[in-house]
Design a protein around this motif. Structure first.
Motif, PDB file in Angstrom:
ATOM      1  N   ILE A  67       8.973  33.241 -19.646  1.00 48.56           N
ATOM      2  CA  ILE A  67       8.530  31.841 -19.535  1.00 48.56           C
ATOM      3  C   ILE A  67       9.772  30.963 -19.435  1.00 48.56           C
ATOM      4  CG2 ILE A  67       7.240  29.974 -20.622  1.00 48.56           C
ATOM      5  CD1 ILE A  67       5.593  32.063 -22.080  1.00 48.56           C
ATOM      6  N   PRO A  68       9.932  30.204 -18.382  1.00 47.26           N
ATOM      7  CA  PRO A  68      11.141  29.377 -18.230  1.00 47.26           C
ATOM      8  C   PRO A  68      11.201  28.284 -19.286  1.00 47.26           C
ATOM      9  CG  PRO A  68       9.556  28.851 -16.515  1.00 47.26           C
ATOM     10  CD  PRO A  68       9.007  30.050 -17.228  1.00 47.26           C
ATOM     11  N   LYS A  69      12.389  28.045 -19.808  1.00 51.02           N
ATOM     12  CA  LYS A  69      12.587  27.008 -20.825  1.00 51.02           C
ATOM     13  C   LYS A  69      12.985  25.667 -20.221  1.00 51.02           C
ATOM     14  CE  LYS A  69      11.847  30.086 -23.989  1.00 51.02           C
ATOM     15  NZ  LYS A  69      11.726  31.255 -23.092  1.00 51.02           N
ATOM     16  N   GLN A  70      13.295  25.661 -18.932  1.00 51.79           N
ATOM     17  CA  GLN A  70      13.646  24.416 -18.253  1.00 51.79           C
ATOM     18  C   GLN A  70      13.039  24.435 -16.859  1.00 51.79           C
ATOM     19  OE1 GLN A  70      17.831  23.428 -17.239  1.00 51.79           O
ATOM     20  NE2 GLN A  70      17.499  21.532 -18.391  1.00 51.79           N
ATOM     21  N   VAL A  71      12.211  23.438 -16.566  1.00 48.35           N
ATOM     22  CA  VAL A  71      11.481  23.349 -15.307  1.00 48.35           C
ATOM     23  C   VAL A  71      11.706  21.949 -14.735  1.00 48.35           C
ATOM     24  CG1 VAL A  71       9.233  23.652 -14.180  1.00 48.35           C
ATOM     25  CG2 VAL A  71       9.749  24.909 -16.281  1.00 48.35           C
ATOM     26  N   SER A  72      11.725  21.838 -13.426  1.00 48.26           N
ATOM     27  CA  SER A  72      11.913  20.548 -12.767  1.00 48.26           C
ATOM     28  C   SER A  72      10.575  20.045 -12.227  1.00 48.26           C
ATOM     29  CB  SER A  72      12.925  20.671 -11.624  1.00 48.26           C
ATOM     30  OG  SER A  72      12.456  21.578 -10.646  1.00 48.26           O
ATOM     31  N   VAL A  73      10.352  18.735 -12.352  1.00 49.51           N
ATOM     32  CA  VAL A  73       9.196  18.059 -11.773  1.00 49.51           C
ATOM     33  C   VAL A  73       9.717  16.942 -10.873  1.00 49.51           C
ATOM     34  CG1 VAL A  73       7.581  18.588 -13.621  1.00 49.51           C
ATOM     35  CG2 VAL A  73       9.003  16.564 -13.804  1.00 49.51           C
ATOM     36  N   HIS A  74       9.001  16.679  -9.779  1.00 46.67           N
ATOM     37  CA  HIS A  74       9.444  15.692  -8.806  1.00 46.67           C
ATOM     38  C   HIS A  74       8.676  14.400  -9.022  1.00 46.67           C
ATOM     39  CE1 HIS A  74      11.778  18.674  -6.591  1.00 46.67           C
ATOM     40  NE2 HIS A  74      10.738  19.493  -6.707  1.00 46.67           N
ATOM     41  N   PHE A  75       9.423  13.304  -8.994  1.00 50.19           N
ATOM     42  CA  PHE A  75       8.878  11.982  -9.299  1.00 50.19           C
ATOM     43  C   PHE A  75       9.323  11.007  -8.226  1.00 50.19           C
ATOM     44  CE2 PHE A  75       9.441   7.805 -11.407  1.00 50.19           C
ATOM     45  CZ  PHE A  75       8.130   7.568 -11.777  1.00 50.19           C
ATOM     46  N   CYS A  76       8.383  10.206  -7.695  1.00 53.01           N
ATOM     47  CA  CYS A  76       8.672   9.194  -6.682  1.00 53.01           C
ATOM     48  C   CYS A  76       8.876   7.849  -7.376  1.00 53.01           C
ATOM     49  CB  CYS A  76       7.546   9.108  -5.658  1.00 53.01           C
ATOM     50  SG  CYS A  76       7.817   7.887  -4.350  1.00 53.01           S
ATOM     51  N   LYS A  77      10.047   7.256  -7.217  1.00 50.37           N
ATOM     52  CA  LYS A  77      10.346   5.998  -7.894  1.00 50.37           C
ATOM     53  C   LYS A  77       9.569   4.821  -7.312  1.00 50.37           C
ATOM     54  CE  LYS A  77      15.102   7.180  -9.196  1.00 50.37           C
ATOM     55  NZ  LYS A  77      16.529   6.787  -9.047  1.00 50.37           N
ATOM     56  N   GLN A  78       9.290   4.872  -6.009  1.00 45.24           N
ATOM     57  CA  GLN A  78       8.646   3.731  -5.368  1.00 45.24           C
ATOM     58  C   GLN A  78       7.208   3.543  -5.848  1.00 45.24           C
ATOM     59  OE1 GLN A  78      10.831   5.623  -3.913  1.00 45.24           O
ATOM     60  NE2 GLN A  78      12.304   4.117  -3.143  1.00 45.24           N
ATOM     61  N   CYS A  79       6.423   4.599  -5.826  1.00 44.19           N
ATOM     62  CA  CYS A  79       5.012   4.485  -6.213  1.00 44.19           C
ATOM     63  C   CYS A  79       4.741   5.035  -7.611  1.00 44.19           C
ATOM     64  CB  CYS A  79       4.130   5.208  -5.197  1.00 44.19           C
ATOM     65  SG  CYS A  79       4.493   6.966  -4.991  1.00 44.19           S
ATOM     66  N   GLU A  80       5.780   5.595  -8.273  1.00 42.45           N
ATOM     67  CA  GLU A  80       5.668   6.116  -9.639  1.00 42.45           C
ATOM     68  C   GLU A  80       4.586   7.181  -9.749  1.00 42.45           C
ATOM     69  OE1 GLU A  80       5.143   2.872 -12.288  1.00 42.45           O
ATOM     70  OE2 GLU A  80       7.156   2.062 -11.980  1.00 42.45           O
TER      71      GLU A  80
END
Length: 505
Positions: free
Chosen positions: A46-59
């Protein structure tokens, strides 16, 4: 002396851990919890660090493969999004509990505390608590890409009205803001005789089309242009264009109906005044107070145009007025207005006060006018009108003057106006310098017509002192505080001061 007999209970003995030798309760692995954890790690894989993508313009956050969803911090939606990121690696363990750990909002870190269980040696069940850190990475979504590109659109709605005044557009803008239909548009461009709405999908443009057809009398036409074609997947890329033409009649316009339409509306007079434009055109006959409504389909079958523009209105002074209580109606007459009063008026132009020239007319403003009042009207007797229906009318049936509305001091009304309207963020190109005067005319129409302003949102202007009365000293109508809304500002708190930072636990 008697001995008491106690029932013999089943007592379970302890065993020694096979690794460290401490006494423990018997378990299938014959090992203590500490030694069992050193031998087996149920969080492995199980990974202990995962990335999520976030759009700053529309949040919004990216939910693979290509869906962007709106999630607040520490919300149930964000928790489900993060757990879906770990779904593939947690198919061999059992999730017991999951929750957020507090982090700084600007740290771009989201921490989840997970509790899982897994069956290990000889059927023993081990439970473990660990933390997974999600790193927020910025990525612009496809919709915001189209917004930044400004020229990338899939559908456009072109709204046009061939009139000099923009009262209908000002009213339409407030309806769009109230129903929040401008939020899906990529760009709003205002031109000389209309507005263009650009959308990223054809469905959003079709939704705007349906709204316009239910809001204003209009006719529409749709077309599309092929941009590209993939012969392998048989997919087509089109750009759609929706053209909407609003009827060229605005509030306070004088119109001349065709004889056939006037007869169909209840034998009303051909010279009428447009008192309101909503989903239909509201007309009133100034000679009889007869009212009628003309929808879009009826208008395009029997079209009529305005006889004058707002710039051609002249100022008259009331010399004499007589209220007409009972006036006989002709056969087949339609409904009469209960909000107006019929009156016979003698007026004189303020520019001709040094002469004895007076004009006689009938008006529907009998409930507002008194001796010496100023009123705006249109001089039909001295006007050069090029209209086919007017030219065919009997000259005795054409009034000399048609009065439109009572005149008030505009500067005084602006100073005492304690309300405001919101505006759409649009690109202005080739705008006329007369727009400010037209906008002030629209604001005055809202103050004078209660039925018109009930469909839009009016906000209280905190920079001006509110007045509880409904009328000014000069009798000019006003909007009461009960009809106003509070303008919500995120940067201010309930007391009007600057708001503090968000408190988190």
């Amino acid at each position: 002396m008697e001995y008491m007999k106690t029932p013999a209970g089943n007592s379970q003995g302890n065993i020694l851990c096979c690794e460290c030798g401490i006494p423990i309760a018997p378990n299938p692995a014959n090992m203590c919890v500490a030694c069992l954890r050193t031998q087996v790690d149920i969080t492995e894989g199980i990974p202990k660090q995962v990335s999520v993508h976030f759009c700053k313009q529309c949040e919004r956050y990216l939910q693979p493969p290509g869906t962007w969803i709106q999630c607040a911090l520490e919300s149930r939606e964000l928790l489900a999004l993060c757990l879906k990121k770990l779904k593939g690696s947690m198919n061999r363990v059992r999730l017991i509990d999951a929750g957020f750990l507090w982090t700084e909002p600007h740290s771009k870190r989201i921490k989840l505390k997970l509790t899982i269980q897994k069956e290990v040696m000889n059927g023993a069940i081990l439970q473990q608590v660990f933390v997974v850190e999600f790193v927020t990475q910025s990525q612009m979504c496809d919709d915001c890409h189209r917004v930044e590109a400004k020229d990338f659109w899939k559908a456009v709605v072109q709204v046009r009205q061939k009139t000099v005044h923009k009262k209908t557009f000002f009213y339409l803008e407030q309806l769009i803001l109230k129903h929040k239909l401008h939020q899906n548009s990529l760009r709003i461009k205002e031109i000389h005789d209309g507005i263009d709405f650009y959308y990223g999908t054809k469905q959003h443009a079709q939704k705007m089309m349906d709204f316009l057809q239910c809001t204003v009398p209009c006719r529409s036409k749709a077309s599309q242009r092929l941009i590209s074609h993939d012969i392998h997947s048989n997919t087509f890329n089109y750009k759609s264009t929706f053209s909407v033409e609003i009827v060229p009649v605005c509030k306070d316009n004088i119109v001349c109906l065709s004889p056939r339409l006037a007869q169909a509306l209840g034998n009303m007079g051909q010279i009428c005044v447009c008192i309101r434009v909503t989903s239909t055109i509201h007309l009133i006959d100034p000679n009889t107070l007869q009212i009628a409504e003309v929808d879009g389909s009826t208008y395009w079958r029997y079209p009529f145009s305005s006889l004058c523009s707002p710039r051609q209105l002249e100022e008259f002074i009331v010399m004499d007025i007589e209220i007409i209580r009972d006036r006989k109606q002709g056969a087949g007459a339609g409904m009469r207005s209960n909000k107006h009063t019929l009156a016979e008026v003698w007026v004189q132009k303020t520019s001709e006060m040094n002469t004895n020239q007076q004009y006689h007319c009938w008006t529907y403003l009998g409930h507002l006018l008194n001796h010496g009042d100023l009123v705006l009207g249109f001089d039909l007797a001295n006007a050069n009108i090029n209209d086919e229906f007017v030219n065919k009318m009997n000259p005795h049936h054409v009034p000399d003057v048609v009065l439109i509305k009572k005149s008030y001091d505009r500067n005084r009304r602006q100073k005492r106006r304690n309300w405001k309207l919101k505006e759409m963020d649009k690109d202005r190109e080739g705008m006329d310098t007369d727009d400010e005067r037209q906008y002030q005319d629209f604001l005055e129409d809202l103050e004078e017509d209660e039925a018109l302003r009930k469909n839009i949102n009016i906000f209280r202007d905190a920079s001006k002192i509110p007045v509880e009365s409904d009328t000014d000293d000069d009798g000019a109508p006003r909007i009461s505080l009960m009809e106003m809304l509070e303008d919500l500002k995120i940067s201010e708190d309930a007391t009007g001061a600057e708001g503090t930072d968000m408190m988190t636990e």
